[in-house]
Scaffold this motif. Sequence first.
Motif, PDB file in Angstrom:
ATOM      1  N   VAL A  54       0.867  -1.188   0.000  1.00 36.96           N
ATOM      2  CA  VAL A  54       0.000   0.000   0.000  1.00 36.96           C
ATOM      3  C   VAL A  54       0.900   1.233   0.000  1.00 36.96           C
ATOM      4  CG1 VAL A  54      -1.864   1.218   1.181  1.00 36.96           C
ATOM      5  CG2 VAL A  54      -1.735  -1.284   1.309  1.00 36.96           C
ATOM      6  N   THR A  55       0.930   1.950  -1.113  1.00 37.24           N
ATOM      7  CA  THR A  55       1.796   3.114  -1.248  1.00 37.24           C
ATOM      8  C   THR A  55       0.950   4.367  -1.496  1.00 37.24           C
ATOM      9  OG1 THR A  55       2.048   2.675  -3.619  1.00 37.24           O
ATOM     10  CG2 THR A  55       3.713   1.775  -2.141  1.00 37.24           C
ATOM     11  N   GLU A  56       1.470   5.485  -1.013  1.00 36.88           N
ATOM     12  CA  GLU A  56       0.735   6.743  -1.154  1.00 36.88           C
ATOM     13  C   GLU A  56       0.814   7.269  -2.584  1.00 36.88           C
ATOM     14  OE1 GLU A  56       1.836   9.713   1.614  1.00 36.88           O
ATOM     15  OE2 GLU A  56       1.438   8.484   3.390  1.00 36.88           O
ATOM     16  N   THR A  57      -0.311   7.791  -3.053  1.00 38.43           N
ATOM     17  CA  THR A  57      -0.383   8.423  -4.373  1.00 38.43           C
ATOM     18  C   THR A  57      -1.160   9.735  -4.228  1.00 38.43           C
ATOM     19  OG1 THR A  57      -2.457   7.292  -4.945  1.00 38.43           O
ATOM     20  CG2 THR A  57      -0.385   6.174  -5.519  1.00 38.43           C
ATOM     21  N   GLU A  58      -1.452  10.349  -5.344  1.00 42.48           N
ATOM     22  CA  GLU A  58      -2.284  11.544  -5.320  1.00 42.48           C
ATOM     23  C   GLU A  58      -3.723  11.163  -4.963  1.00 42.48           C
ATOM     24  OE1 GLU A  58      -2.015  13.452  -9.073  1.00 42.48           O
ATOM     25  OE2 GLU A  58       0.091  14.026  -8.843  1.00 42.48           O
ATOM     26  N   LEU A  59      -4.484  12.144  -4.529  1.00 42.55           N
ATOM     27  CA  LEU A  59      -5.883  11.901  -4.199  1.00 42.55           C
ATOM     28  C   LEU A  59      -6.629  11.381  -5.424  1.00 42.55           C
ATOM     29  CD1 LEU A  59      -6.705  15.115  -2.113  1.00 42.55           C
ATOM     30  CD2 LEU A  59      -6.284  12.812  -1.240  1.00 42.55           C
ATOM     31  N   GLY A  60      -7.359  10.302  -5.229  1.00 42.80           N
ATOM     32  CA  GLY A  60      -8.153   9.713  -6.299  1.00 42.80           C
ATOM     33  C   GLY A  60      -9.536   9.377  -5.790  1.00 42.80           C
ATOM     34  N   PRO A  61     -10.356   8.735  -6.609  1.00 40.04           N
ATOM     35  CA  PRO A  61     -11.738   8.452  -6.200  1.00 40.04           C
ATOM     36  C   PRO A  61     -11.847   7.474  -5.037  1.00 40.04           C
ATOM     37  CG  PRO A  61     -11.228   7.428  -8.309  1.00 40.04           C
ATOM     38  CD  PRO A  61     -10.097   8.327  -7.994  1.00 40.04           C
ATOM     39  N   HIS A  62     -10.781   6.717  -4.748  1.00 34.44           N
ATOM     40  CA  HIS A  62     -10.842   5.716  -3.682  1.00 34.44           C
ATOM     41  C   HIS A  62      -9.837   5.980  -2.564  1.00 34.44           C
ATOM     42  CE1 HIS A  62     -13.344   3.529  -6.506  1.00 34.44           C
ATOM     43  NE2 HIS A  62     -12.377   3.601  -7.399  1.00 34.44           N
ATOM     44  N   GLY A  63      -9.332   7.180  -2.512  1.00 39.24           N
ATOM     45  CA  GLY A  63      -8.350   7.517  -1.493  1.00 39.24           C
ATOM     46  C   GLY A  63      -7.052   7.964  -2.130  1.00 39.24           C
ATOM     47  N   ALA A  64      -5.985   7.880  -1.364  1.00 41.93           N
ATOM     48  CA  ALA A  64      -4.665   8.290  -1.866  1.00 41.93           C
ATOM     49  C   ALA A  64      -3.688   7.127  -1.759  1.00 41.93           C
ATOM     50  CB  ALA A  64      -4.152   9.491  -1.090  1.00 41.93           C
ATOM     51  N   ASP A  65      -4.171   5.917  -2.092  1.00 47.86           N
ATOM     52  CA  ASP A  65      -3.342   4.718  -1.979  1.00 47.86           C
ATOM     53  C   ASP A  65      -3.340   3.944  -3.289  1.00 47.86           C
ATOM     54  OD1 ASP A  65      -2.915   5.095   0.847  1.00 47.86           O
ATOM     55  OD2 ASP A  65      -4.960   4.372   1.132  1.00 47.86           O
ATOM     56  N   ALA A  66      -2.191   3.387  -3.634  1.00 43.08           N
ATOM     57  CA  ALA A  66      -2.077   2.398  -4.703  1.00 43.08           C
ATOM     58  C   ALA A  66      -1.868   1.046  -4.026  1.00 43.08           C
ATOM     59  CB  ALA A  66      -0.912   2.720  -5.626  1.00 43.08           C
ATOM     60  N   VAL A  67      -2.721   0.087  -4.351  1.00 42.44           N
ATOM     61  CA  VAL A  67      -2.653  -1.232  -3.721  1.00 42.44           C
ATOM     62  C   VAL A  67      -2.197  -2.251  -4.761  1.00 42.44           C
ATOM     63  CG1 VAL A  67      -3.946  -3.046  -2.544  1.00 42.44           C
ATOM     64  CG2 VAL A  67      -4.474  -0.633  -2.086  1.00 42.44           C
ATOM     65  N   GLU A  68      -1.176  -3.019  -4.413  1.00 40.49           N
ATOM     66  CA  GLU A  68      -0.694  -4.073  -5.307  1.00 40.49           C
ATOM     67  C   GLU A  68      -0.477  -5.342  -4.499  1.00 40.49           C
ATOM     68  OE1 GLU A  68       2.711  -4.872  -8.728  1.00 40.49           O
ATOM     69  OE2 GLU A  68       3.034  -3.370  -7.204  1.00 40.49           O
ATOM     70  N   LEU A  69      -0.978  -6.431  -5.052  1.00 39.36           N
ATOM     71  CA  LEU A  69      -0.831  -7.724  -4.401  1.00 39.36           C
ATOM     72  C   LEU A  69       0.449  -8.377  -4.920  1.00 39.36           C
ATOM     73  CD1 LEU A  69      -1.993  -9.847  -2.533  1.00 39.36           C
ATOM     74  CD2 LEU A  69      -3.437 -10.658  -4.394  1.00 39.36           C
ATOM     75  N   LEU A  70       1.427  -8.546  -4.021  1.00 39.72           N
ATOM     76  CA  LEU A  70       2.721  -9.130  -4.374  1.00 39.72           C
ATOM     77  C   LEU A  70       2.715 -10.615  -4.015  1.00 39.72           C
ATOM     78  CD1 LEU A  70       5.064  -6.308  -3.042  1.00 39.72           C
ATOM     79  CD2 LEU A  70       4.089  -6.561  -5.338  1.00 39.72           C
ATOM     80  N   PHE A  71       3.333 -11.421  -4.880  1.00 42.21           N
ATOM     81  CA  PHE A  71       3.228 -12.877  -4.690  1.00 42.21           C
ATOM     82  C   PHE A  71       4.533 -13.557  -5.078  1.00 42.21           C
ATOM     83  CE2 PHE A  71       2.272 -17.063  -6.575  1.00 42.21           C
ATOM     84  CZ  PHE A  71       1.681 -17.680  -5.489  1.00 42.21           C
ATOM     85  N   SER A  72       4.853 -14.591  -4.311  1.00 45.16           N
ATOM     86  CA  SER A  72       5.978 -15.462  -4.635  1.00 45.16           C
ATOM     87  C   SER A  72       5.592 -16.874  -4.256  1.00 45.16           C
ATOM     88  CB  SER A  72       7.237 -15.031  -3.878  1.00 45.16           C
ATOM     89  OG  SER A  72       8.261 -16.003  -4.022  1.00 45.16           O
ATOM     90  N   ALA A  73       5.730 -17.814  -5.190  1.00 40.98           N
ATOM     91  CA  ALA A  73       5.312 -19.199  -4.930  1.00 40.98           C
ATOM     92  C   ALA A  73       6.438 -20.050  -4.343  1.00 40.98           C
ATOM     93  CB  ALA A  73       4.806 -19.845  -6.222  1.00 40.98           C
TER      94      ALA A  73
END
Length: 577
Positions: free
Chosen positions: A401-420
């Motif tokens: 969860v990283t901070e970004t500019e204000l957007g329609p869903h908040g100021a966060d960019a969410v990325e799901l990181l994965f390693s098998a």
Amino acid sequence: MISELRITNLGVINSATIELDPGLTVVTGETGAGKTMIVTGMGLLLGARSDPKAVRTGAGQARVEGAFTAPDRTTRARVDELGGELDGDELLVARQVTSAGRSRSWVGGAQVPVGSGSAVVEELITIHGQSEQLRLTSPDRQRELLDAYAGDSVSESLDGYRQRYAERQQARAELAELTEQAQSRAREIDLLRFGLAEIEKIDPQPGEDVELAAEATRLQRSDDLRQSAAAAMVALAGGEDEAGGAMSAIAAARKEIETLAATDPDAEKLRSRVQDLSYALTELTSSAADYLDGLDAEPGRLEQIAERRSELATLTRKYGSDCDEVLAWAAEAASRLGGLESGDERIDELTARIAGLDGELAELAGRIGAARREAAASFATLVEAELAALAMPHARLSFAVTETELGPHGADAVELLFSANPGSEPRGLGKVASGGELSRVRLAIEVILAAESGNRGTFVFDEVDAGVGGKVAVEIGRRLSALARRAQVVVVTHLAQVAAFGDRHYVVVKADDGQVTTSGVQRVADDQRAAELARMMAGLDTTDSALAHARELIETADRARTAKPVRARRKKPAKAG
């Protein structure tokens, strides 16, 4: 919960009915038998885009009907708003698609817009097909899943944030429009001010131009009028240098009649009448004299009228065809000018309002981001535990969860990181996960969300077992069975290991003509079920050994689903605020 699904003329299905109960229902069948049409049918009830090609060849329309039992109070209220009715404790929903591309929807017997029907059904059914698996790789979907897990700790602040964000967007759009149109607004203000000043200077009166035109016409004919009036005066009173005229004649007649009346009483009536006529003639002569004098009362008036009409003409050439229209334009222009002149004030108001909203949004975005980060750690721990049970013991998963500019869903960019695998650096899920790994991640997330939210609706899975087999397939079946303890689950599968966990089992079988009829959707149990599982495993005619293997698989599934799954405990994120 959906209790029955009826499909007519959809894909290869001619007519089919499937009864659904609580728990886990599995649907199997040979490739091309039409088992995915069951998911397609439910998708139509959910408002999926209608495809005319989905209508069975030769048929004019396809129809899907679903019966839902015991809908909650919210659903009942929505049905009532749409004009529908429940049949006892059952809600009937239908969708019809024609081969020409037209679509209709019914809720509780009332025809409604497709969007309204889907809004009701989407609260009752959640479909997870291949498209959902692809959506799982999108950051937007990953944020939605994280927010769903976080629950009130995010949603309470997010609701207020979205309201203020929408207000801010509207204010910014209005401000941009006002700023962009500043030059044209200034030009229009100058034009309006000039026009209003010109009209104010001349000061036209309602109907003035019409009145002046009539007066000018009369004055232009004044010579003829004076000649006629003078002739009338001569006829009445006689000329200056000559006697005569009607008054002189009447005076002479009156003198003679008075002489008659003095000697003859019978002439008295004549005297009275001649006196009346003398008086009337005197009044008429006086009025004619006044009229004649009036024609010469305003010397130069015609020139004044011409000058005034010229002034009014400068206005009627620009602002209207007559004085009344000019005055109407002035009223509209004054109103328009007031609005334009307030533009600068509005710009100041909007600028201040946007600055205030930015401050409020920043504060709310901070709360939302903090709640997301706290929920992310707990959510990732639970998903990793589920993946370990799905034969992925070394899988690592985290939400960045990283901070970004204000957007329609908040100021966060969410990325799901994965390693098998151990030693591999976690990267974006869509970049490193195989199809089978995506299926397991999706199932793990769904099981957790269902348990945490208490969702007791209906989950439909299509090809959740894609790209897996063996022990992993068994674990998928066990997880689906665990989910079915809390909700109704329907799964379309091609793996016997998954199908073995079903509480009930349907097989879709095509007839010789390639269509699926009502009798082609069969519920199987005991030996028939074992035969279907044997077919799924071997793909050949069933043998004693294949049947024995199938029965052993059923027993294994029974033992596995009765075992209590081990899951990580969730650390409940604190509410923001």
